[in-house]
Design an enzyme around this catalytic site. Structure first.
Site, PDB file in Angstrom:
ATOM      1  N   CYS A 118       0.837 -12.576  -2.933  1.00  0.00           N
ATOM      2  CA  CYS A 118       1.355 -11.647  -1.929  1.00  0.00           C
ATOM      3  C   CYS A 118       0.476 -11.680  -0.685  1.00  0.00           C
ATOM      4  O   CYS A 118       0.977 -11.720   0.446  1.00  0.00           O
ATOM      5  CB  CYS A 118       1.418 -10.233  -2.505  1.00  0.00           C
ATOM      6  SG  CYS A 118       2.278  -9.047  -1.448  1.00  0.00           S
ATOM      7  N   CYS A 119      -0.852 -11.650  -0.875  1.00  0.00           N
ATOM      8  CA  CYS A 119      -1.789 -11.739   0.253  1.00  0.00           C
ATOM      9  C   CYS A 119      -1.610 -13.055   1.003  1.00  0.00           C
ATOM     10  O   CYS A 119      -1.688 -13.100   2.228  1.00  0.00           O
ATOM     11  CB  CYS A 119      -3.225 -11.611  -0.235  1.00  0.00           C
ATOM     12  SG  CYS A 119      -3.738  -9.948  -0.720  1.00  0.00           S
ATOM     13  N   CYS A 201      -2.901  -2.850   3.398  1.00  0.00           N
ATOM     14  CA  CYS A 201      -1.516  -2.480   3.115  1.00  0.00           C
ATOM     15  C   CYS A 201      -1.488  -1.152   2.353  1.00  0.00           C
ATOM     16  O   CYS A 201      -2.360  -0.878   1.520  1.00  0.00           O
ATOM     17  CB  CYS A 201      -0.846  -3.562   2.287  1.00  0.00           C
ATOM     18  SG  CYS A 201      -0.624  -5.129   3.160  1.00  0.00           S
ATOM     19  N   CYS A 204      -1.785  -1.032  -1.490  1.00  0.00           N
ATOM     20  CA  CYS A 204      -3.010  -1.638  -2.029  1.00  0.00           C
ATOM     21  C   CYS A 204      -4.284  -0.959  -1.537  1.00  0.00           C
ATOM     22  O   CYS A 204      -5.382  -1.507  -1.710  1.00  0.00           O
ATOM     23  CB  CYS A 204      -3.050  -3.123  -1.667  1.00  0.00           C
ATOM     24  SG  CYS A 204      -1.641  -4.052  -2.284  1.00  0.00           S
ATOM     25  N   CYS A 228      -8.988 -10.874   0.371  1.00  0.00           N
ATOM     26  CA  CYS A 228      -7.577 -11.263   0.376  1.00  0.00           C
ATOM     27  C   CYS A 228      -7.378 -12.738   0.693  1.00  0.00           C
ATOM     28  O   CYS A 228      -6.260 -13.232   0.657  1.00  0.00           O
ATOM     29  CB  CYS A 228      -6.803 -10.417   1.392  1.00  0.00           C
ATOM     30  SG  CYS A 228      -7.388 -10.610   3.084  1.00  0.00           S
TER      31      CYS A 228
END
Length: 238
Positions: A118-119, A201, A204, A228
């Site tokens: 996702c990162c 985010c 997170c 990240c």
């Protein structure tokens, strides 16, 4: 490059922030970029870099999962420093669509591999577009933020991205950073005073408690080093 960075790092040790920025900009040609996530460190740098806006390309990464408060401070920053045009880079919608289909909209909670993917989609890939062709990348990293950043230099060769990374706030403490914000009335994210010292985010990031490390609120469900993929040391000899 190794000899040049060694020489410049030695020179930078005795300089103030106001002195180090023009010194480095003068010593590097080509495209120079500044990345901001609108955290307190980046806001301090925005204040100092605004004077040199004509020599810098400023950008931010909009992951699509930001806090509303982040957009609010983005707007306030644009109002206070209009000369610094901050370009926004977004993830590829097709990448997001594929990720959500395979892992779920919040699949990053299920495994470290899912979180890192996702990162990568939301941050690393857009970053590559933002820094493409750059020779110098200015960041708000501080050595105090984490063990992974404690042995940084003012100027480092970033092998993964093929450029020099400049960390002007390297030796600043959090209190010193806060003092600059207070002195110049620099806008900061309203979440900061609620315990969000490192803001990423929304899904997170959580506030930290007294005694926790600066980045304890990032990916709090994971153990170990919390990065990240944007800032990875690839060559500590530089």
């Amino acid at each position: 490059m190794k000899e040049k960075l060694s020489y410049l790092n030695a020179e930078l040790k005795g300089m103030s922030l106001a002195e180090s920025i023009p010194f480095v900009l003068k010593n590097f040609g080509g495209k120079k970029v500044f990345s901001t996530s609108f955290g307190i460190e980046d806001q301090v740098l925005t204040h100092y870099l605004a004077e040199y806006a004509q020599f810098i390309s400023a950008f931010t990464l909009d992951t699509g999962r930001q806090f509303p408060e982040t957009y609010e401070v983005f707007q306030r920053t644009q109002t206070k420093y209009p000369q610094l045009n901050i370009e926004t880079f977004f993830p590829d919608p097709e990448d997001i669509k594929k990720y959500v289909s395979n892992a779920g909209v919040n699949g990053f909670y299920n495994s470290i591999e899912n979180r890192k993917e996702c990162c990568r989609i939301r941050k690393v890939v857009p970053l590559q577009k933002a820094i493409k062709g750059a020779s110098l990348w200015i960041t708000g990293l501080r050595a105090e933020q984490s063990d992974n950043r404690s042995d940084m230099q003012f100027l480092e060769w970033d092998e993964a991205n093929g450029l020099v990374k400049f960390n002007p706030l390297l030796n600043y403490t959090l209190k010193e950073t806060e003092a600059v914000v207070e002195a110049f009335n620099i806008p900061i994210n309203s979440l900061y005073k609620q315990g969000y010292l490192s803001i990423g985010c929304a899904p997170c990031t959580r506030a930290i408690s007294k005694g926790e490390s600066f980045r304890a609120g990032r990916w709090w469900w994971e153990n170990g080093k919390k990065e990240c993929g944007l800032h990875i040391h690839s060559d500590k000899n530089y």
